[in-house]
Scaffold this motif. Structure first.
Motif: not given
Length: 276
Positions: A163-184
């Motif tokens: 059940v904690l895999a979903i919060p983990a996926a949220i953290l992953m999404g925020f991390a990759f989204g933040a880096v993706g926006m910084a790179v773009v």
């Protein structure tokens, strides 16, 4: 009002409204806008789920039957499908966040001039960055939730810790989204976006996604442990297979630092590009 006047107005405004930080309020308006637009492009969301699900069925029906059991993160044997499924879930969350925070944001930034219009309002670059990163994270979360349902139907969830895999996926999404926006914010043309796919492919293949880390040569093991997807894979795999220990906090810390640094760089780069 001029840009300089707008910046002075922002700087002298309240830091919260009704106890809610103004950055959170501004970001929520951007998320709401994107959500309204997404109602007409649900097929795009569906396509992001289909690819990893096809991979999962192919592994379960085909390759998994040939490979048999592999060693799980706690040293116990698990089926190959159960080993690969959480990695595909992590990759799904990564892809959803990265594609939303790169291709879509590049168009808004370079051609749509959407952020110029937003910054003519009381919104700040930090609001824009937080809102867009939050939206990209929600897209990754949608992919992860759909994939978790498929894993449950296929009987590939071995622990209530899943059940904690979903919060983990949220953290992953925020991390990759933040880096993706910084790179773009550093990209100048659509050709530069080819680098996104060029980076995602080796991450997908060489982040202990399909093989245990100890089968790699030592040099490649060290390189793999620098991969942000590896930390997401290890975190979600440990949760879905019940291999829970203090070591998972290291993966959480890596992704959290990645999210914070990416968000700070994205906000500063937007301010530099959009404000005089």
């Amino acid at each position: 009002m001029s840009h300089s006047g707008t910046r002075l107005l922002r700087g002298s405004g309240k830091s919260s409204v009704g106890g809610v930080p103004t950055h959170a309020l501004g970001a929520s308006r951007i998320v709401e806008r994107n959500l309204r637009l997404a109602r007409n492009s649900w097929v795009v969301f569906l396509s992001g789920v289909v690819e990893p699900v096809i991979y999962l069925f192919a592994i379960d029906v085909g390759l998994g039957r040939l490979v048999g059991d592999v060693v799980g993160p706690d040293g116990t044997p698990v089926s190959y499908a159960a080993f690969a499924a959480p990695a595909l879930l992590a990759a799904s969350a990564m892809n959803g966040a990265v594609y939303e925070s790169t291709f879509n944001i590049f168009f808004k930034l370079r051609y749509g001039k959407l952020y110029d219009a937003m910054l003519a309002t009381p919104l700040t670059p930090s609001d824009v960055a937080l809102g867009e990163i939050g939206w990209s994270q929600l897209r990754g979360l949608a992919y992860a939730c759909a994939f978790m349902v498929v894993m449950g139907v296929m009987g590939l969830i071995a622990s209530p810790w899943a059940v904690l895999a979903i919060p983990a996926a949220i953290l992953m999404g925020f991390a990759f989204g933040a880096v993706g926006m910084a790179v773009v914010t550093f990209m100048r043309s659509w050709v530069d976006l080819d680098m996104v796919n060029l980076a995602l492919l080796p991450l997908f293949l060489f982040s202990a996604t399909f093989y245990p880390l100890d089968v790699y040569p030592r040099a490649l093991q060290l390189l793999t442990q620098l991969s942000p997807l590896y930390h997401g894979v290890a975190l979600i795999r440990g949760l879905t297979l019940g291999a829970v220990g203090w070591g998972l906090l290291g993966h959480v810390a890596f992704l959290a630092v990645m999210a914070v640094l990416g968000g700070v760089v994205a906000a500063r780069r937007l301010a530099r590009r959009l404000l005089p």
